[in-house]
Scaffold this motif. Structure first.
Motif: not given
Length: 298
Positions: A101, A128, A130, A225, A246
């Protein structure tokens, strides 16, 4: 002797209308250019293709023969191009790709939209996550491609650098005292409760930036996230250390972002597993990204 398909089409256009001026208009080129191309063609062939009389051109005997062959060549070339285009447009398959993100979340749809114009039948599976989750999914073969935020351990991956870069900084409530600053220094943030990504390599980087040992950082929460981190920051639980993208891809009311000073920037890489067989659609997607950004694949 080499024959240029473009020049053959010029010849056929003139043969059809019998006039250089009219043919040049139809072809959207200048009359001198068309005349020169025809003269060069006749010189290369060693024969006159036209009988010129009162600005009108009629085919010579050689011209009639050449017209027949030129039509066949042009039609064959057009057919080959059409077949290649149809083959390209009919490519099917699924590209599985995960993305962190960040600002890359905006770049990826642009790439996909451009790719889909050429390959409309290719589908996508998007995730989505990390960097840790993305690398685990690639290692297990659950996904083929991943867009990661540096720093990244890329030794076991092939990778392509993407032309999008991020600034690190702090997301916080707009009523925070630090929000009155344009930039955040290490002295500003030291000792304050911070919310950080869970990735060990990122924690090490933050520790180095702040010049504080990892075990002395005042970490009140970590996340996989940034969405979760932003919600915590909105509640005033701590200051979220994150990249600007982000924050900007999902701006929240009552929150703001301030970059670090000195500036801390980072890039993105598109990675895939070494010695792993990729689908034809995925390979074409990689080639498309490589060609679009003129970067080598490693």
């Amino acid at each position: 002797m080499e024959l240029d398909i473009r020049v053959l089409k010029y010849f056929l256009a003139v043969a059809k209308v019998g006039n250089i001026t009219q043919a040049a208009r139809d072809l959207h080129i200048t009359q001198p250019t068309l005349s020169r191309q025809l003269m060069d063609l006749e010189k290369n062939l060693g024969t006159e293709l036209f009988v010129r009389k009162h600005k009108q051109l009629t085919l010579s005997d050689s011209g009639f023969l050449f017209q027949q062959r030129a039509k066949e060549i042009v039609q064959l070339a057009d057919k080959a191009c059409r077949e290649l285009s149809e083959q390209k447009s009919q490519m099917h398959g699924t590209v599985t790709i995960a993305c962190v993100e960040s600002i890359a979340s905006c770049l990826l749809p642009e790439i996909m939209a451009a790719f889909s114009q050429n390959y409309p039948y290719v589908k996508y599976e998007l995730y989505s996550a990390d960097g840790n989750d993305i690398r685990e999914k690639i290692d297990r073969g659950n996904i083929d491609l991943g867009i990661l935020l540096e720093p990244v351990e890329v030794a076991k991956y092939n990778f392509l650098r993407l032309p999008c870069y991020e600034k690190w900084g702090v997301a916080m409530r707009e009523d925070s005292p630090l929000a009155r600053k344009d930039v955040i220094t290490t002295e500003d943030i030291q000792g304050l409760p911070i919310i950080i990504p869970r990735r060990t390599i990122v924690i090490e980087e933050i520790s180095r930036w702040l010049e504080v040992a990892e075990n002395r950082l005042n970490i009140v929460a970590s996340h996989n996230l940034p969405t979760n981190g932003l919600l915590l920051a909105k509640k005033g639980i701590g200051y979220l250390i994150c990249v600007e993208g982000s924050f900007t891809i999902r701006p929240m009311t009552d929150l703001c972002f301030r970059p670090f000073l000195p500036e801390r920037t980072t890039g993105h890489v598109l990675v895939w597993k070494k010695n792993h067989v990729l689908s034809k659609a995925t390979m074409r997607f990689l080639e498309f990204v490589r060609d679009k950004y003129e970067k080598p694949l490693y």
